[in-house]
Scaffold this motif. Sequence first.
Motif, short mmCIF file in Angstrom:
data_model
loop_
_atom_site.label_atom_id
_atom_site.label_comp_id
_atom_site.label_asym_id
_atom_site.label_seq_id
_atom_site.Cartn_x
_atom_site.Cartn_y
_atom_site.Cartn_z
N ARG A 123 0.83 -1.22 0.00
CA ARG A 123 0.00 0.00 0.00
C ARG A 123 0.85 1.25 0.00
O ARG A 123 0.56 2.23 -0.71
CB ARG A 123 -0.93 0.01 1.22
CG ARG A 123 -1.93 1.16 1.22
CD ARG A 123 -2.52 1.37 2.58
NE ARG A 123 -1.53 1.82 3.55
CZ ARG A 123 -1.76 1.90 4.85
NH1 ARG A 123 -2.92 1.51 5.33
NH2 ARG A 123 -0.81 2.33 5.68
N ASP A 124 1.94 1.27 0.79
CA ASP A 124 2.80 2.45 0.85
C ASP A 124 3.36 2.78 -0.53
O ASP A 124 3.54 3.95 -0.88
CB ASP A 124 3.95 2.22 1.82
CG ASP A 124 3.48 2.05 3.26
OD1 ASP A 124 2.27 2.26 3.51
OD2 ASP A 124 4.31 1.71 4.11
N VAL A 127 0.38 4.41 -2.73
CA VAL A 127 -0.15 5.70 -2.31
C VAL A 127 0.95 6.75 -2.13
O VAL A 127 0.66 7.91 -1.81
CB VAL A 127 -1.00 5.59 -1.01
CG1 VAL A 127 -2.16 4.64 -1.20
CG2 VAL A 127 -0.15 5.20 0.19
N LYS A 147 -4.52 2.24 -6.39
CA LYS A 147 -4.53 3.34 -5.44
C LYS A 147 -5.97 3.69 -5.04
O LYS A 147 -6.27 3.86 -3.85
CB LYS A 147 -3.84 4.56 -6.03
CG LYS A 147 -3.73 5.77 -5.10
CD LYS A 147 -2.89 6.86 -5.74
CE LYS A 147 -2.68 8.04 -4.80
NZ LYS A 147 -3.90 8.84 -4.60
N VAL A 150 -7.29 0.84 -2.67
CA VAL A 150 -6.81 0.79 -1.30
C VAL A 150 -7.28 2.01 -0.51
O VAL A 150 -7.53 1.91 0.70
CB VAL A 150 -5.27 0.64 -1.24
CG1 VAL A 150 -4.83 -0.65 -1.89
CG2 VAL A 150 -4.55 1.82 -1.82
N GLU A 151 -7.44 3.14 -1.16
CA GLU A 151 -7.96 4.31 -0.45
C GLU A 151 -9.40 4.09 -0.02
O GLU A 151 -9.78 4.45 1.10
CB GLU A 151 -7.84 5.56 -1.34
CG GLU A 151 -6.41 6.04 -1.50
CD GLU A 151 -6.27 7.19 -2.48
OE1 GLU A 151 -5.23 7.87 -2.46
OE2 GLU A 151 -7.22 7.42 -3.28
N HIS A 154 -9.43 1.49 2.75
CA HIS A 154 -9.01 2.06 4.03
C HIS A 154 -10.11 2.92 4.64
O HIS A 154 -10.22 3.00 5.87
CB HIS A 154 -7.73 2.87 3.89
CG HIS A 154 -7.04 3.07 5.20
ND1 HIS A 154 -6.22 2.11 5.76
CD2 HIS A 154 -7.09 4.09 6.09
CE1 HIS A 154 -5.79 2.54 6.94
NE2 HIS A 154 -6.29 3.74 7.15
N LEU A 181 -3.43 5.69 6.94
CA LEU A 181 -3.08 5.54 5.52
C LEU A 181 -1.74 6.18 5.16
O LEU A 181 -1.08 5.75 4.23
CB LEU A 181 -4.20 6.17 4.67
CG LEU A 181 -4.14 5.99 3.16
CD1 LEU A 181 -4.29 4.52 2.78
CD2 LEU A 181 -5.23 6.83 2.48
N THR A 187 1.01 -2.90 5.34
CA THR A 187 -0.31 -3.09 4.73
C THR A 187 -0.18 -3.38 3.24
O THR A 187 0.63 -2.76 2.55
CB THR A 187 -1.17 -1.83 4.94
OG1 THR A 187 -1.37 -1.65 6.35
CG2 THR A 187 -2.52 -1.96 4.28
N ALA A 188 -0.98 -4.33 2.77
CA ALA A 188 -0.86 -4.76 1.38
C ALA A 188 -2.20 -5.18 0.80
O ALA A 188 -3.11 -5.59 1.52
CB ALA A 188 0.13 -5.92 1.27
N LEU A 189 -2.28 -5.09 -0.51
CA LEU A 189 -3.35 -5.74 -1.27
C LEU A 189 -2.79 -7.08 -1.72
O LEU A 189 -1.79 -7.12 -2.43
CB LEU A 189 -3.74 -4.89 -2.49
CG LEU A 189 -4.65 -5.59 -3.51
CD1 LEU A 189 -6.00 -5.95 -2.90
CD2 LEU A 189 -4.83 -4.71 -4.74
N TYR A 275 -7.40 -7.08 1.54
CA TYR A 275 -6.72 -5.87 1.96
C TYR A 275 -6.24 -6.14 3.39
O TYR A 275 -7.02 -6.17 4.33
CB TYR A 275 -7.67 -4.68 1.92
CG TYR A 275 -7.03 -3.36 2.32
CD1 TYR A 275 -5.95 -2.84 1.60
CD2 TYR A 275 -7.53 -2.62 3.39
CE1 TYR A 275 -5.37 -1.64 1.96
CE2 TYR A 275 -6.96 -1.39 3.74
CZ TYR A 275 -5.88 -0.92 3.03
OH TYR A 275 -5.30 0.29 3.38
#
Length: 351
Positions: A123-124, A127, A147, A150-151, A154, A181, A187-189, A275
């Motif tokens: 995720r990092d 985003v 993106k 995941v937004e 979250h 966030l 954190t990952a997809l 997620y």
Amino acid sequence: MPTQAYFDQYPSFPDDVHTAELQRVSFAKLLSHDAAEAKALFEACRAWGFIALDLEGCEEGQSFIQMAADMFELDKEVNSMDVEELMKYAYKPPYSLFGYKEAGNLKIEDGRPDRVEFYNVGRDDVVGVSAPLSNPPCIERSRPAIKSYVEQAHSIVRLICATLDSELHLPSGTLESLQPLDKPSGTALRLLRYLPQPTTDRRTSLSDTRTLDRSPFYPTSPANWRYVKPAPGCAIVNLGDAMVEWSAGILRRNMHRVTFAPGAQGQVPRYSHAYLVRPQAEAPMKRLGGGNSLIPELEQGEEENVMNAKEWEAHKAVAIRQGRDNARSRGGREIKLKGEKIAAQVSEVRA
């Protein structure tokens, strides 16, 4: 949370399979601050650690369902790549939790290799919290879609955390502040594929990981496993170990397994995505509390978790990889309210 159109591409779920019905919670009602729905969420998180989050009935939920459909297509694309090519992006726990995991790389609880392959998209990375990572071309060209996904995912996590803050009598924003966030985390997809298993050698595909998730196999007790039947428009949400740590065991992480699909579904490849929300790297793992919180202070014989999230996750990643930490449920502790102990209570089926 596939659409009905996605369900229609696969064989039907058998009618003669015993299933466990998860507490269904309406995303639309949580958004409208429905007190009864908030209570239902809390009790399910105490008793089972799982809910079926119904995303239909509101614009935000419908939008997320469509985003999820795009992720299923990406899942198929990335996991259909040649394994030799994917191994160029291999993940290396505990040093890196992102990239490709080939089937058999992890162990299930009896020590045998797992039967799942997946790709973890950080995720990092998508985003912009960290420097960009190297990913296969199909992931790279899908960055804007990932993106957005995941937004939105979250924002759902944020709503669940806010609801649990209120029910635990914690200050607003407490749980979300530990897994935001915009701070570095693991954190990952996760995009997963399970190939059909030999009919003469079927077993657990993946021991439970710790979360917005999917998990088709759920226990009513360790000796009585039951499938969870997926439903269009619903996401299976399960809490992870961090929520147990922070709540001193009031919230629950329940043991679960991913295994071969029942009936004719077991004869075709199965795709799912999750997620996986992890605490921000420097978040303390000690229990929350203070003020009017329902979370108790340390009792005799209990020890405080003094690690931060990064240290704690590395410790657990090694244990899971070696098959030493994947076969237990945690949490479900009684709460004390006005001097009275109250156990978690939730019906197995709630329409």
